[in-house]
Design a protein around this motif. Structure first.
Motif, PDB file in Angstrom:
ATOM      1  N   GLY A 148       0.555  -1.597  -0.018  1.00 35.48           N
ATOM      2  CA  GLY A 148       0.221  -0.224  -0.225  1.00 35.48           C
ATOM      3  C   GLY A 148       0.990   0.946   0.384  1.00 35.48           C
ATOM      4  N   SER A 149       2.247   1.308  -0.383  1.00 38.54           N
ATOM      5  CA  SER A 149       3.659   2.501   0.094  1.00 38.54           C
ATOM      6  C   SER A 149       4.525   2.276  -0.129  1.00 38.54           C
ATOM      7  CB  SER A 149       2.663   3.011   2.027  1.00 38.54           C
ATOM      8  OG  SER A 149       3.716   1.541   2.345  1.00 38.54           O
ATOM      9  N   LEU A 150       4.156   1.738  -1.470  1.00 43.05           N
ATOM     10  CA  LEU A 150       5.541   1.919  -2.359  1.00 43.05           C
ATOM     11  C   LEU A 150       5.930   2.844  -3.125  1.00 43.05           C
ATOM     12  CD1 LEU A 150       3.751  -1.269  -5.006  1.00 43.05           C
ATOM     13  CD2 LEU A 150       5.993  -1.536  -3.082  1.00 43.05           C
ATOM     14  N   PRO A 151       6.854   3.302  -3.610  1.00 46.26           N
ATOM     15  CA  PRO A 151       7.431   4.023  -3.774  1.00 46.26           C
ATOM     16  C   PRO A 151       7.030   4.774  -5.144  1.00 46.26           C
ATOM     17  CG  PRO A 151       9.538   2.745  -3.519  1.00 46.26           C
ATOM     18  CD  PRO A 151       8.299   2.079  -3.527  1.00 46.26           C
ATOM     19  N   LEU A 152       6.763   6.207  -5.444  1.00 48.30           N
ATOM     20  CA  LEU A 152       5.667   6.354  -6.335  1.00 48.30           C
ATOM     21  C   LEU A 152       6.919   5.768  -7.983  1.00 48.30           C
ATOM     22  CD1 LEU A 152       4.184   8.274  -7.519  1.00 48.30           C
ATOM     23  CD2 LEU A 152       5.512  10.314  -7.539  1.00 48.30           C
ATOM     24  N   ASP A 153       7.730   5.849  -8.076  1.00 45.09           N
ATOM     25  CA  ASP A 153       7.731   5.477  -9.791  1.00 45.09           C
ATOM     26  C   ASP A 153       7.074   4.287  -9.959  1.00 45.09           C
ATOM     27  OD1 ASP A 153       9.873   4.983  -7.561  1.00 45.09           O
ATOM     28  OD2 ASP A 153      11.200   4.395  -9.032  1.00 45.09           O
ATOM     29  N   LEU A 154       7.888   3.389  -8.562  1.00 45.88           N
ATOM     30  CA  LEU A 154       7.200   2.469  -9.061  1.00 45.88           C
ATOM     31  C   LEU A 154       5.975   1.728  -8.712  1.00 45.88           C
ATOM     32  CD1 LEU A 154       9.107  -0.263  -5.885  1.00 45.88           C
ATOM     33  CD2 LEU A 154      10.103   0.631  -9.193  1.00 45.88           C
ATOM     34  N   ARG A 155       4.925   2.252  -8.334  1.00 53.40           N
ATOM     35  CA  ARG A 155       3.794   2.787  -8.208  1.00 53.40           C
ATOM     36  C   ARG A 155       3.728   2.809  -9.753  1.00 53.40           C
ATOM     37  NH1 ARG A 155       3.004   5.679  -3.279  1.00 53.40           N
ATOM     38  NH2 ARG A 155       2.466   7.664  -4.787  1.00 53.40           N
ATOM     39  N   LYS A 156       4.154   3.728 -10.086  1.00 52.31           N
ATOM     40  CA  LYS A 156       3.559   3.923 -11.962  1.00 52.31           C
ATOM     41  C   LYS A 156       3.442   2.911 -12.802  1.00 52.31           C
ATOM     42  CE  LYS A 156       4.353   9.143 -11.297  1.00 52.31           C
ATOM     43  NZ  LYS A 156       5.732   9.890 -11.826  1.00 52.31           N
ATOM     44  N   GLN A 157       4.586   2.959 -12.507  1.00 49.36           N
ATOM     45  CA  GLN A 157       4.506   1.384 -12.918  1.00 49.36           C
ATOM     46  C   GLN A 157       3.768   0.267 -13.132  1.00 49.36           C
ATOM     47  OE1 GLN A 157       8.940  -0.264 -14.446  1.00 49.36           O
ATOM     48  NE2 GLN A 157       9.769   0.853 -12.701  1.00 49.36           N
ATOM     49  N   VAL A 158       3.954   0.197 -11.782  1.00 46.31           N
ATOM     50  CA  VAL A 158       2.325  -0.819 -11.594  1.00 46.31           C
ATOM     51  C   VAL A 158       0.924  -0.684 -11.963  1.00 46.31           C
ATOM     52  CG1 VAL A 158       0.773  -2.070  -9.526  1.00 46.31           C
ATOM     53  CG2 VAL A 158       3.300  -2.080  -9.317  1.00 46.31           C
ATOM     54  N   ALA A 159       0.391   1.131 -11.947  1.00 48.28           N
ATOM     55  CA  ALA A 159      -0.052   1.136 -12.644  1.00 48.28           C
ATOM     56  C   ALA A 159      -0.747   0.896 -14.186  1.00 48.28           C
ATOM     57  CB  ALA A 159      -0.579   2.719 -12.433  1.00 48.28           C
ATOM     58  N   ALA A 160       1.181   1.438 -14.686  1.00 44.69           N
ATOM     59  CA  ALA A 160       1.110   1.081 -16.025  1.00 44.69           C
ATOM     60  C   ALA A 160       1.199  -0.514 -16.838  1.00 44.69           C
ATOM     61  CB  ALA A 160       2.656   1.798 -16.608  1.00 44.69           C
ATOM     62  N   GLY A 161       0.971  -1.392 -16.420  1.00 46.09           N
ATOM     63  CA  GLY A 161       1.198  -3.038 -16.764  1.00 46.09           C
ATOM     64  C   GLY A 161       2.579  -2.940 -16.617  1.00 46.09           C
ATOM     65  N   THR A 162       3.841  -2.583 -16.316  1.00 44.23           N
ATOM     66  CA  THR A 162       5.191  -2.725 -17.271  1.00 44.23           C
ATOM     67  C   THR A 162       5.430  -3.403 -15.857  1.00 44.23           C
ATOM     68  OG1 THR A 162       5.855  -0.194 -16.397  1.00 44.23           O
ATOM     69  CG2 THR A 162       5.414  -1.064 -18.976  1.00 44.23           C
ATOM     70  N   MET A 163       5.050  -3.128 -14.556  1.00 43.92           N
ATOM     71  CA  MET A 163       5.661  -4.131 -13.613  1.00 43.92           C
ATOM     72  C   MET A 163       4.707  -5.013 -12.567  1.00 43.92           C
ATOM     73  SD  MET A 163       7.850  -2.526 -10.480  1.00 43.92           S
ATOM     74  CE  MET A 163       9.827  -3.311 -10.980  1.00 43.92           C
ATOM     75  N   SER A 164       4.574  -5.872 -11.876  1.00 43.42           N
ATOM     76  CA  SER A 164       3.623  -6.578 -10.994  1.00 43.42           C
ATOM     77  C   SER A 164       3.512  -6.082  -9.751  1.00 43.42           C
ATOM     78  CB  SER A 164       3.042  -7.877 -10.713  1.00 43.42           C
ATOM     79  OG  SER A 164       5.028  -8.369 -10.066  1.00 43.42           O
ATOM     80  N   ARG A 165       2.570  -5.841  -9.134  1.00 41.76           N
ATOM     81  CA  ARG A 165       2.571  -5.705  -7.547  1.00 41.76           C
ATOM     82  C   ARG A 165       3.857  -6.523  -6.831  1.00 41.76           C
ATOM     83  NH1 ARG A 165      -1.840  -3.380  -4.244  1.00 41.76           N
ATOM     84  NH2 ARG A 165      -3.122  -5.737  -4.821  1.00 41.76           N
ATOM     85  N   ALA A 166       3.931  -7.871  -6.966  1.00 39.40           N
ATOM     86  CA  ALA A 166       5.183  -8.275  -6.624  1.00 39.40           C
ATOM     87  C   ALA A 166       5.977  -8.080  -7.358  1.00 39.40           C
ATOM     88  CB  ALA A 166       5.128  -9.763  -6.769  1.00 39.40           C
ATOM     89  N   GLU A 167       6.332  -7.671  -8.075  1.00 44.12           N
ATOM     90  CA  GLU A 167       7.391  -7.341  -8.220  1.00 44.12           C
ATOM     91  C   GLU A 167       8.271  -5.903  -7.806  1.00 44.12           C
ATOM     92  OE1 GLU A 167       8.106  -9.449 -13.253  1.00 44.12           O
ATOM     93  OE2 GLU A 167       6.864  -7.243 -12.824  1.00 44.12           O
ATOM     94  N   ALA A 168       7.376  -5.415  -7.923  1.00 44.55           N
ATOM     95  CA  ALA A 168       7.497  -3.878  -6.927  1.00 44.55           C
ATOM     96  C   ALA A 168       7.692  -3.591  -5.713  1.00 44.55           C
ATOM     97  CB  ALA A 168       6.191  -2.989  -7.664  1.00 44.55           C
ATOM     98  N   LEU A 169       6.943  -4.821  -4.940  1.00 45.89           N
ATOM     99  CA  LEU A 169       7.802  -4.854  -4.210  1.00 45.89           C
ATOM    100  C   LEU A 169       8.926  -5.171  -3.525  1.00 45.89           C
ATOM    101  CD1 LEU A 169       4.024  -7.169  -1.948  1.00 45.89           C
ATOM    102  CD2 LEU A 169       5.416  -5.184  -1.509  1.00 45.89           C
TER     103      LEU A 169
END
Ligand code: SF4
Length: 367
Positions: A148-169
């Protein structure tokens, strides 16, 4: 082919003041954690309040809690956590968001570990200040990454579908672990928590393929008692079976006692914790001659707090009762209008339902 999972290195926490030293990772037993569910801004404002907090922590310890975390949202809470840490032997963890100065204040006392959330703690300089003081004090740092509190750049990637949430974690944990390594701080525990079982598993597996820091595992915001235990059990069963997870927390919208009991039971059933009291009890049905539910409710905490390696059977009637009770170290079963107590397979007492608790206690004390 995926890289194998690393074997976690040993991280040591506690050992200052009254605080018990505890090893996490390596060959150490898997620890059970919970988190204090109330604010502590006023928790130790007077001697009575401090006594009450200490008594509750000791109760959690008897039930099998190894580590206890406190939210520290302000200076008063930090001051009180220091007071509490002076009173108890359980290693305490300060949970810090946003304000690194609160972490520095907690490190003035015997706080064993600082949990920081890299998504909101701020600059490298702030993390460096916390790491330097933790190193001076012999405290550990947990990098606590939350979906619920990932860094902004990774949140954007998750929102754009270029990274999964697990990968961002996992990526967040990689970054922060590398930062602490650059700062030459290695007394580190890492957690990556999501409310999804699959994401929690995937992130922890990814980390364990790359780093050997011990992992604190948990499904965050797992839900109410039943749903939360189901999700946590699914995630922990998989991860602990892979050798991933050096400490666990069953995060529940329920009491700390429920979290600790659930954590202990999961460790017993996954073979990660041995000994202790095992309770066998029937679900009760229309044949019951004895209120199994009520008896278990009354006795569960006391039984699980005992340092005995025994099986206790609590059964409603003679269909399965005598059989189970005879295989337990102590068993109690309804039998028509009476209640029978077995000890080491022998029928030792027949009493009324009203006298069952007292008779059970007497026989329990003989074990
Ligand atoms: S032991 Fe008796 S009361 Fe309990 S579930 Fe079985 S049949 Fe029903």
């Amino acid at each position: 082919m995926n890289a194998p999972f690393t074997v976690p290195r040993t991280v040591s926490i506690g050992g200052m003041g009254k605080t018990r030293r505890l090893r996490i990772g390596g060959a150490a037993d898997v620890s059970v954690q919970t988190m204090w569910k109330e604010g502590i801004a006023c928790a130790s404002a007077d001697a009575d309040a401090l006594f009450s907090v200490r008594a509750r922590i000791e109760e959690l310890e008897k039930l099998g809690c190894d580590i206890l975390r406190f939210a520290v949202p302000d200076r008063e809470s930090a001051d009180n956590l220091i007071r509490i840490a002076d009173e108890v032997s359980m290693p305490l963890v300060a949970d810090i968001h946003f304000d690194y100065k609160l972490a520095l204040r907690c490190l003035d006392g015997n706080v064993a570990k600082i949990r920081i959330n890299p998504g909101n703690i701020g600059s490298r300089e702030r993390i460096q200040a916390v790491a330097e003081k933790a190193a001076d004090r012999g405290a550990a740092i947990r990098i606590g990454v939350n979906a619920g509190s990932l860094p902004l750049d990774l949140r954007k990637q998750v929102a754009a579908g270029t990274m999964s949430r697990a990968e961002a974690l996992a990526e967040t944990a990689f970054r922060e672990t590398e930062l602490l390594e650059e700062l030459d701080f290695h007394n580190v525990v890492v957690s990556m928590k999501a409310s999804s079982v699959a994401e929690t598993i995937e992130a922890n597996e990814a980390f364990a393929r790359r780093f050997d820091y011990p992992l604190h595992i948990g499904v965050t915001e797992a839900g109410p008692l039943i749903g939360g235990i189901v999700k946590s059990t699914l995630a922990f069963s998989r991860l602990l079976g892979e050798g991933i997870g050096s400490t666990i927390r069953v995060s529940l919208s329920s009491s700390m006692i429920d979290e600790v009991i659930a954590g202990g039971e999961i460790l017993k059933e996954t073979g990660k914790r041995s000994g202790g009291v095992r309770i066998v009890s029937c679900p009760r049905c229309g044949r019951n001659g004895f209120d199994v539910h009520g008896f278990v409710d009354r006795w569960q905490s006391e039984l699980l707090s005992r340092r005995q390696d025994i099986t206790v059977a609590v059964m409603g009637c003679v269909v399965n009762g005598p059989g189970e009770a005879q295989h337990a170290d102590i068993g109690i079963t309804g039998a028509g209008d009476t209640v029978i107590i077995f000890r080491k397979g022998e029928k030792v007492r027949t009493v009324s339902a009203e006298g069952a608790d007292a008779a059970f206690r007497e026989e329990l004390e003989k074990l």
